[in-house]
Design an enzyme around this catalytic site. Structure first.
Site, mmCIF file in Angstrom:
data_model
loop_
_atom_site.group_PDB
_atom_site.id
_atom_site.type_symbol
_atom_site.label_atom_id
_atom_site.label_comp_id
_atom_site.label_asym_id
_atom_site.label_seq_id
_atom_site.Cartn_x
_atom_site.Cartn_y
_atom_site.Cartn_z
ATOM 1 N N ASN A 62 48.835 64.571 57.114
ATOM 2 C CA ASN A 62 48.500 65.881 56.550
ATOM 3 C C ASN A 62 49.772 66.684 56.337
ATOM 4 O OD1 ASN A 62 46.279 68.027 56.031
ATOM 5 N ND2 ASN A 62 47.725 69.073 57.369
ATOM 6 N N GLU A 63 50.005 67.118 55.107
ATOM 7 C CA GLU A 63 51.135 67.998 54.798
ATOM 8 C C GLU A 63 52.429 67.525 55.473
ATOM 9 O OE1 GLU A 63 48.939 72.273 53.916
ATOM 10 O OE2 GLU A 63 49.832 71.936 55.884
ATOM 11 N N ARG A 120 51.417 71.489 65.925
ATOM 12 C CA ARG A 120 51.092 70.308 65.123
ATOM 13 C C ARG A 120 52.363 69.833 64.431
ATOM 14 N NH1 ARG A 120 47.715 72.725 59.889
ATOM 15 N NH2 ARG A 120 49.508 72.773 58.503
ATOM 16 N N GLU A 159 43.132 71.471 49.407
ATOM 17 C CA GLU A 159 42.891 72.652 50.233
ATOM 18 C C GLU A 159 43.118 73.913 49.409
ATOM 19 O OE1 GLU A 159 45.109 73.021 53.828
ATOM 20 O OE2 GLU A 159 44.775 70.955 54.461
ATOM 21 N N HIS A 181 41.674 82.107 59.838
ATOM 22 C CA HIS A 181 41.744 81.495 58.510
ATOM 23 C C HIS A 181 40.307 81.263 58.041
ATOM 24 C CE1 HIS A 181 42.443 78.628 55.283
ATOM 25 N NE2 HIS A 181 43.747 78.733 55.429
ATOM 26 N N TRP A 226 48.320 83.407 57.962
ATOM 27 C CA TRP A 226 49.735 83.239 58.252
ATOM 28 C C TRP A 226 50.642 84.197 57.497
ATOM 29 C CZ3 TRP A 226 51.194 81.843 53.414
ATOM 30 C CH2 TRP A 226 50.303 81.078 52.649
ATOM 31 N N GLU A 254 44.011 78.956 64.061
ATOM 32 C CA GLU A 254 43.537 79.274 62.712
ATOM 33 C C GLU A 254 42.129 79.880 62.711
ATOM 34 O OE1 GLU A 254 45.981 76.458 59.715
ATOM 35 O OE2 GLU A 254 44.489 75.385 60.885
ATOM 36 N N LYS A 255 41.765 80.559 63.783
ATOM 37 C CA LYS A 255 40.422 81.134 63.847
ATOM 38 C C LYS A 255 40.231 82.304 62.889
ATOM 39 C CE LYS A 255 41.630 83.757 68.064
ATOM 40 N NZ LYS A 255 42.900 83.027 68.333
#
Length: 655
Positions: free
Chosen positions: A152-153, A114, A305, A356, A313, A353-354
């Site tokens: 985003n970010e 990303r 968030e 997270h 991470w 991110e599964k």
């Protein structure tokens, strides 16, 4: 312009990123049931959905988004609709390699992750504007839409050829001529003089050290290019829906954006916050980011968030112990948040991110995470009518500036042990442990409302900033500055004497002979405490009212701390307890005290409006003495003279 209050309407926004495109549609209705049960009143949609919305160049697939928008609207759940431009589809990089950024060694950053876009690419910007235009035209009038979330970010750098061309344009605007550029960059050093704009490049990988001012300007440029991307999409959605607020989410204390400047371009300032639940100072890290975000917003702000449990991470990703998610969420509200949201609603089963966490974990409705999320939703609903739109109070300002950070944390400095964020954390932590709430401010801001201004470290100060600090101190304010403050001007040029002469006079310093950095773990003895990280060989000019000397070693008898009137200079970093005691003593002298006396060490007390938040960051119950009777809004009961907080417990008290 609209603000956060236009979206909250007396509620604390509660929810998080929802990614329905990852799930079969039958799951959507189950999501709505669980959201309503948990008190969720807002979701963010579309953050990473560009490939779904535009599967091939110019094609649009809005059917699924229509259905989920309608479903949220029917359930009474507001939508923060994101532009999907943080993650372009694979076809874009494949067809248009110019949209892909390159690192400082010329390597391409490919799709498959990303944030793989060049902020300077005209092709990327054209596609981003087109998808944003179509989203805004289609959904601006949708009854579920409450806010826009751009990208985003923002966190991309680009050293590629198109970025190089834009960098040269930016430098022309900033410096005007090549002669001015050469002067600003000090190119007489190492034969770096530029005779043609075409020779000027981003600071790519060199044989040896880079030109520091070139690096500083490149960081300024990068922040500005990303801001251009944000503003272009913001202006599109504003044109279609001028009544709706617009935001984008900052990362906490991230070096890549001048967030003071960015905040001026947002209707709502929002941040993502992920302290480590195993960090003994995790709560203080949260408080620092919350104080900074509130100060950028100049009022209520949005926690866009956080994690309901573990992240994915860190080297080891620990879940949040029972009660910690609730405690840290209430801490954000205490420090000004009118929105408490998560990444993400439902924990993903696939992708990077599964592992997270989500508000609904892999354990589902019966899992502890969802049960705690539901309890928190009820708590927020109870306190919302009494807290939204009110302000947290602080009488201390901590000064911070991204340009000083960019200049001061480069290579070839006296010590790599000293870094700007570390100094901010150390000084803020000392004040936090003393139960003193702080705002943050830019060194050029009006500081007159604060009895005490603290400068942990501002290596680079503009002349305007120096004049501002002098005016504040001469106007009766109490000013405390740490070492390495006022060393360089805005072009990272060391000021004559090694510190701005006006500041030396303010503190009573005649000569700053040498900087004496300390090795990791090394300390220097001062009268009454030990110093860490740094020390300085300086002479007082005889005008200081008080000095604290170094004891022993090369600096024996020379001043470690000077006070001249209400101006203090601290030439080392006192050990944590000593720094806390010093700042507490200075704050008391400036008339600044905690909101409650006699607080236990592990209890944080913050006043927001007429409410008093008490937060127990310890794992054992603790009693807190109170003046008189208060109503605890979380329990609906009255407490008189004393309240007991359980493990990670909280109370929200109204007189």
């Amino acid at each position: 312009m609209p603000g956060l209050s236009d979206a909250t309407r007396g509620r604390i926004l509660y929810g998080g990123d929802h990614n329905p495109e990852q799930w079969p549609e039958e799951t959507w209705h189950e999501d709505v049931r669980l959201m309503r049960q948990a008190g969720v009143n807002t979701v963010t949609l579309g953050v990473f959905s560009w490939a779904k919305l535009e599967p091939r160049p110019g094609e649009r697939d809005f059917g699924w988004l229509d259905r989920i928008m309608d479903l949220m609207g029917e359930a009474g759940i507001g939508v923060v609709l994101a532009t999907p431009t943080a993650s372009p589809p694979p076809w874009m990089g494949h067809l248009h390699p110019d949209t892909l950024p390159r690192d400082e060694e010329g390597r391409t950053e490919w799709w498959g992750g990303r944030q793989h876009f060049s902020h300077s690419s005209a092709t990327y910007r054209r596609y981003a504007a087109a998808i944003t235009e179509d989203l805004a035209a289609r959904y601006a009038g949708h009854p579920a839409l409450t806010m826009w979330h751009i990208n985003n970010e923002y966190c991309t750098y680009d050293w590629g050829d198109e970025a190089a061309a834009r960098f040269r344009d930016w430098l022309r605007d900033r410096h005007g001529t090549l002669d001015a550029l050469n002067t600003a960059w000090g190119t007489a050093f190492w034969s770096q003089g530029y005779g043609d704009w075409a020779e000027v490049m981003p600071p790519r990988h060199p044989h040896y050290l880079k030109n520091p001012t070139q690096v500083l300007d490149f960081k300024r440029f990068t922040s500005d290019m990303l801001l251009e991307c944000y503003a272009a999409e913001r202006d599109i959605v504003r044109r279609h829906s001028p009544h709706l607020p617009v935001t984008t989410n900052f990362m906490p204390l991230w070096a890549g954006q001048d967030a003071w400047r960015w905040a001026e371009e947002e209707d709502v300032v929002s941040v993502d916050l992920y302290p480590d639940p195993r960090d003994p100072f995790g709560a203080q890290e949260g408080a620092l980011v919350q104080d900074m975000t509130r100060s950028q917003a100049r009022g209520p702000w949005m926690l866009m968030e956080q994690a309901a449990g573990a992240v994915n991470w860190r080297g080891v990703n620990h879940p949040k112990p029972h009660g910690l998610n609730r405690l840290w969420s209430l801490q954000a509200v205490a420090r000004g948040a009118d929105a408490v949201c998560y990444f993400q609603w439902r924990q993903s089963r696939q992708g990077a991110e599964k592992f997270h966490s989500g508000m609904v974990s892999h354990a589902g409705e019966q899992g502890r995470t969802y049960q705690e999320v539901t309890r928190l939703g009820a708590d927020l609903a109870r306190i919302a009518p009494h807290v939204t739109g009110t302000h947290s109070t602080a009488r201390i300002a901590v000064l911070h500036d991204w340009h000083s950070w960019w200049a001061g944390d480069q290579e070839a400095r006296p010590s790599h042990e000293v870094d700007h964020p570390g100094m901010l954390r150390a000084w803020h932590r000392a004040l936090w442990q003393a139960h003193l709430t702080t705002d943050f401010a830019h060194p050029e801001h009006d500081l007159s409302a604060y009895p005490l201004v603290v400068v942990p470290q501002l290596y680079l100060l503009t002349d305007t900033a120096v004049d501002n600090l002098l005016a504040y101190a001469h106007g009766g304010g109490t000013l405390v500055c740490g070492f390495l403050t006022g060393i360089a001007d805005e072009d990272d040029r060391v000021r004559p004497g090694g510190m701005d002469a006006r500041l030396r006079d303010l503190f009573g310093i005649r000569t700053l002979h040498e900087w004496w950095p300390l090795d990791a773990g090394e300390t220097v003895t001062c009268e009454g405490f030990r110093g860490t990280l740094w020390s300085e060989e300086l002479d007082a000019d005889g005008t200081a009212d008080a000095t604290t000397p170094y004891k022993g070693g090369e600096l024996d008898g020379l001043p470690a701390v000077l006070r001249k009137g209400r101006a203090w200079y601290v030439s080392t970093l006192p050990e944590p307890e000593a720094l806390r005691d010093l700042l507490t003593r200075i704050a008391t002298g400036a008339g600044v005290r905690p909101v409650l006396d006699g607080l236990p060490d592990q209890v944080e007390a913050v006043r927001r409006g007429d409410l008093l938040f008490l937060l127990n960051h310890g794992r054992e119950p603790v009693a807190v003495d109170l003046p008189g009777t208060h109503r605890d809004l979380l329990t609906g009961t009255d407490v008189t003279d004393r309240v007991t907080l359980g493990r990670h417990g909280a109370a929200v008290l109204r007189p």
